[in-house]
Structure formats: structure tokens, C-alpha cells
Design a protein around this motif. Structure first.
Motif, mmCIF file in Angstrom:
data_model
loop_
_atom_site.group_PDB
_atom_site.id
_atom_site.type_symbol
_atom_site.label_atom_id
_atom_site.label_comp_id
_atom_site.label_asym_id
_atom_site.label_seq_id
_atom_site.Cartn_x
_atom_site.Cartn_y
_atom_site.Cartn_z
ATOM 1 N N THR A 64 -1.558 4.794 3.560
ATOM 2 C CA THR A 64 -1.802 3.728 4.527
ATOM 3 C C THR A 64 -0.936 2.541 4.098
ATOM 4 O O THR A 64 -0.449 2.513 2.960
ATOM 5 C CB THR A 64 -3.283 3.306 4.532
ATOM 6 O OG1 THR A 64 -3.587 2.698 3.266
ATOM 7 C CG2 THR A 64 -4.214 4.486 4.794
ATOM 8 N N PRO A 65 -0.760 1.538 4.953
ATOM 9 C CA PRO A 65 0.025 0.364 4.525
ATOM 10 C C PRO A 65 -0.544 -0.311 3.269
ATOM 11 O O PRO A 65 0.222 -0.727 2.392
ATOM 12 C CB PRO A 65 -0.033 -0.562 5.747
ATOM 13 C CG PRO A 65 -0.154 0.382 6.908
ATOM 14 C CD PRO A 65 -1.043 1.493 6.396
ATOM 15 N N VAL A 66 -1.861 -0.402 3.148
ATOM 16 C CA VAL A 66 -2.467 -1.028 1.963
ATOM 17 C C VAL A 66 -2.216 -0.172 0.728
ATOM 18 O O VAL A 66 -1.850 -0.692 -0.334
ATOM 19 C CB VAL A 66 -3.982 -1.273 2.169
ATOM 20 C CG1 VAL A 66 -4.653 -1.703 0.876
ATOM 21 C CG2 VAL A 66 -4.207 -2.307 3.272
ATOM 22 N N GLN A 67 -2.382 1.140 0.834
ATOM 23 C CA GLN A 67 -2.128 2.032 -0.296
ATOM 24 C C GLN A 67 -0.659 1.968 -0.708
ATOM 25 O O GLN A 67 -0.342 1.934 -1.906
ATOM 26 C CB GLN A 67 -2.489 3.477 0.060
ATOM 27 C CG GLN A 67 -3.963 3.718 0.224
ATOM 28 C CD GLN A 67 -4.269 5.044 0.906
ATOM 29 O OE1 GLN A 67 -3.396 5.670 1.520
ATOM 30 N NE2 GLN A 67 -5.525 5.480 0.812
ATOM 31 N N ARG A 68 0.251 1.939 0.262
ATOM 32 C CA ARG A 68 1.681 1.870 -0.038
ATOM 33 C C ARG A 68 2.014 0.578 -0.772
ATOM 34 O O ARG A 68 2.774 0.569 -1.745
ATOM 35 C CB ARG A 68 2.500 1.987 1.243
ATOM 36 C CG ARG A 68 3.986 2.136 1.004
ATOM 37 C CD ARG A 68 4.767 2.405 2.298
ATOM 38 N NE ARG A 68 4.405 3.706 2.850
ATOM 39 C CZ ARG A 68 3.689 3.886 3.968
ATOM 40 N NH1 ARG A 68 3.274 2.842 4.667
ATOM 41 N NH2 ARG A 68 3.394 5.096 4.380
ATOM 42 N N ALA A 69 1.440 -0.540 -0.319
ATOM 43 C CA ALA A 69 1.696 -1.830 -0.977
ATOM 44 C C ALA A 69 1.146 -1.826 -2.402
ATOM 45 O O ALA A 69 1.805 -2.314 -3.327
ATOM 46 C CB ALA A 69 1.073 -2.962 -0.160
ATOM 47 N N THR A 70 -0.035 -1.267 -2.586
ATOM 48 C CA THR A 70 -0.635 -1.181 -3.926
ATOM 49 C C THR A 70 0.204 -0.289 -4.831
ATOM 50 O O THR A 70 0.521 -0.648 -5.967
ATOM 51 C CB THR A 70 -2.080 -0.654 -3.839
ATOM 52 O OG1 THR A 70 -2.842 -1.543 -3.030
ATOM 53 C CG2 THR A 70 -2.720 -0.518 -5.203
ATOM 54 N N MET A 71 0.590 0.864 -4.320
ATOM 55 C CA MET A 71 1.404 1.805 -5.096
ATOM 56 C C MET A 71 2.726 1.159 -5.506
ATOM 57 O O MET A 71 3.170 1.280 -6.652
ATOM 58 C CB MET A 71 1.654 3.065 -4.261
ATOM 59 C CG MET A 71 2.526 4.123 -4.906
ATOM 60 S SD MET A 71 4.297 3.960 -4.547
ATOM 61 C CE MET A 71 4.355 4.163 -2.784
ATOM 62 N N THR A 72 3.352 0.431 -4.592
ATOM 63 C CA THR A 72 4.624 -0.226 -4.871
ATOM 64 C C THR A 72 4.470 -1.276 -5.970
ATOM 65 O O THR A 72 5.256 -1.319 -6.932
ATOM 66 C CB THR A 72 5.190 -0.855 -3.586
ATOM 67 O OG1 THR A 72 5.400 0.190 -2.628
ATOM 68 C CG2 THR A 72 6.493 -1.589 -3.837
ATOM 69 N N ALA A 73 3.446 -2.109 -5.846
ATOM 70 C CA ALA A 73 3.219 -3.157 -6.848
ATOM 71 C C ALA A 73 2.918 -2.561 -8.215
ATOM 72 O O ALA A 73 3.433 -3.033 -9.243
ATOM 73 C CB ALA A 73 2.074 -4.065 -6.394
ATOM 74 N N LEU A 74 2.107 -1.500 -8.259
ATOM 75 C CA LEU A 74 1.749 -0.895 -9.534
ATOM 76 C C LEU A 74 2.925 -0.149 -10.163
ATOM 77 O O LEU A 74 3.077 -0.142 -11.387
ATOM 78 C CB LEU A 74 0.545 0.034 -9.373
ATOM 79 C CG LEU A 74 -0.762 -0.643 -8.941
ATOM 80 C CD1 LEU A 74 -1.866 0.392 -8.775
ATOM 81 C CD2 LEU A 74 -1.170 -1.745 -9.900
ATOM 82 N N ALA A 75 3.770 0.457 -9.336
ATOM 83 C CA ALA A 75 4.965 1.128 -9.866
ATOM 84 C C ALA A 75 5.858 0.111 -10.576
ATOM 85 O O ALA A 75 6.398 0.389 -11.647
ATOM 86 C CB ALA A 75 5.731 1.828 -8.743
ATOM 87 N N GLU A 76 5.972 -1.070 -9.999
ATOM 88 C CA GLU A 76 6.792 -2.112 -10.625
ATOM 89 C C GLU A 76 6.168 -2.591 -11.933
ATOM 90 O O GLU A 76 6.876 -3.006 -12.839
ATOM 91 C CB GLU A 76 6.989 -3.281 -9.655
ATOM 92 C CG GLU A 76 7.906 -4.364 -10.167
ATOM 93 C CD GLU A 76 9.389 -3.976 -10.249
ATOM 94 O OE1 GLU A 76 10.147 -4.728 -10.896
ATOM 95 O OE2 GLU A 76 9.807 -2.941 -9.694
ATOM 96 N N ALA A 118 -0.431 -10.112 -14.389
ATOM 97 C CA ALA A 118 -1.456 -9.909 -15.424
ATOM 98 C C ALA A 118 -2.667 -9.183 -14.848
ATOM 99 O O ALA A 118 -3.243 -8.300 -15.494
ATOM 100 C CB ALA A 118 -1.868 -11.247 -16.026
ATOM 101 N N GLN A 119 -3.066 -9.539 -13.636
ATOM 102 C CA GLN A 119 -4.204 -8.865 -13.002
ATOM 103 C C GLN A 119 -3.861 -7.407 -12.701
ATOM 104 O O GLN A 119 -4.693 -6.513 -12.904
ATOM 105 C CB GLN A 119 -4.600 -9.601 -11.717
ATOM 106 C CG GLN A 119 -5.227 -10.956 -11.960
ATOM 107 C CD GLN A 119 -5.340 -11.794 -10.694
ATOM 108 O OE1 GLN A 119 -4.588 -11.632 -9.729
ATOM 109 N NE2 GLN A 119 -6.302 -12.720 -10.701
ATOM 110 N N GLN A 120 -2.643 -7.154 -12.240
ATOM 111 C CA GLN A 120 -2.225 -5.775 -11.977
ATOM 112 C C GLN A 120 -2.183 -4.960 -13.266
ATOM 113 O O GLN A 120 -2.590 -3.796 -13.282
ATOM 114 C CB GLN A 120 -0.860 -5.761 -11.284
ATOM 115 C CG GLN A 120 -0.912 -6.286 -9.869
ATOM 116 C CD GLN A 120 0.464 -6.514 -9.262
ATOM 117 O OE1 GLN A 120 1.477 -6.505 -9.953
ATOM 118 N NE2 GLN A 120 0.487 -6.734 -7.956
#
Length: 196
Positions: free
Chosen positions: A56-68, A129-131
Motif C-alpha cells: 500500500t502507499p503507507v507500507q511503501r513509504a515505511t519500507m523506503t524509510a526503513l531501507a534508508e 532516531a525514532q526509525q
């Protein structure tokens, strides 16, 4: 594909999977196995879009941020610049079975819920830091879905990065076989991982 004249994503994928051993995430193992079976044939890992939308768009955004956060930009480009989020979705769309996706999607959903609950912000918009804390909680099993999520996700990020053009040409340096052996090379001068 990759512009480097001596190595491409297919060959890099076949080489990098050895580092994970028998705990290799199934979609990566399938793709690497297909590479081995089709040596010299049409590339099996393409840079095209995934065959189906996995996130989903939210999952994609989360996955992208966490990959970084797993491979952040430092003196070399990070996961986003290397195209890791697109690689992850492509692997999950084209090389996974529906059951393979379950821990990744459940983990992303759990991390998003945890971020909303604790930080009152989407995981994608949380601070670095939160991520990092969210990823640590997933790794340590604070989130029930975390342990099943963390290792496959980490493998996808690392594999996507080190098989990308950036990973191959900027982070690693290709040294063709047979290469040169220098038994007196000072360890302090080693600054790249060499692959053949």
C-alpha cells in the motif's frame, strides 16, 4: 541494466547470497537459483516494474524509510539512491510466494502501528532516531511480528544495495579474476570490498 563492463546485477546476486548461508530469504534464493540456471541467457533480474503492486502507499513509504536506515547515505549513496525500495518490491512481486510476503507486510504494519502509538507520527515521517528505535524493536522482538520481519528485510536491503550499480561501482570494487595477490598490502589501506 548496470553499465559496469565486467559485472551486472545477475552476477552480483549470485555472489552476494553466499554471505547469508542457509538462512537466505526464499525469494532471494529463488532469484539467485534462476541466475545460476540461466548463465549467459537473458537476464532474469530486470529493472522493470514489479508484476503486481505488493505494498500500500503507507507500507511503501515505511519500507523506503526503513531501507534508508539500514543503509543510510554517508560518504556513499544510501539505499534510496541505489534503488533498493524498487528492488524490494520487484523481488517480492516477482520472486516470492504469497506466504513469503506475510512477514514483511505484517512487520511493516506493526512498525507503522507502533510509530503511530508511541511517536504519534507515521514511521515514514518519524525522525531517524525514532526509525532506528523501531527497527531495533523489530530486531529484538519487542513487536511480535518483528523477528520474522527483520532478517528477511535486512537481507533484501543488503542484496538490493550490493547488486545495484551504486553498490557494485561505488561501495565495492570489481577485481577481475585472477586479480593480483599482494601479501604485504597494509590493512589500513583496505577501504573497499572486492568481488570477482
Amino acid at each position: 541494466m548496470i553499465a559496469h563492463p565486467h559485472i551486472d546485477r545477475r552476477h552480483a546476486l549470485a555472489g552476494i547470497t553466499a554471505m547469508f548461508g542457509s538462512a537466505l530469504f526464499a525469494p532471494i534464493a529463488r532469484a539467485a537459483g534462476a541466475v545460476e540456471q540461466t548463465r549467459g541467457a537473458i537476464p532474469v533480474i530486470s529493472n522493470g516494474p514489479p508484476s503486481v503492486a505488493v505494498f500500500t502507499p503507507v507500507q511503501r513509504a515505511t519500507m523506503t524509510a526503513l531501507a534508508e536506515r539500514v543503509l543510510p547515505t554517508t560518504d556513499t549513496p544510501g539505499a534510496i539512491a541505489a534503488g533498493v525500495p524498487e528492488f524490494i518490491e520487484k523481488m517480492l512481486a516477482d520472486w516470492s510466494l504469497p506466504a513469503d510476503r506475510v512477514p514483511i507486510i505484517a512487520g511493516l504494519n506493526a512498525i507503522e502501528a507502533r510509530s503511530q502509538s508511541v511517536h504519534r507520527v507515521s514511521a515514514a515521517k518519524a525522525t531517524a532516531a525514532q526509525q532506528d528505535t523501531l527497527l531495533t524493536e523489530a530486531m529484538e522482538g519487542v513487536l511480535p511480528e518483528g523477528r520474522a520481519f527483520f532478517e528477511p528485510f535486512r537481507q533484501l536491503v543488503i542484496t538490493g544495495y550490493y547488486t545495484s550499480e551504486i553498490g557494485i561501482t561505488q561501495e565495492r570494487e570489481y577485481l577481475p579474476v585472477p586479480g593480483e595477490y599482494n601479501g604485504a598490502f597494509p590493512y589500513s589501506q583496505v577501504n573497499k570490498v572486492y568481488s570477482a
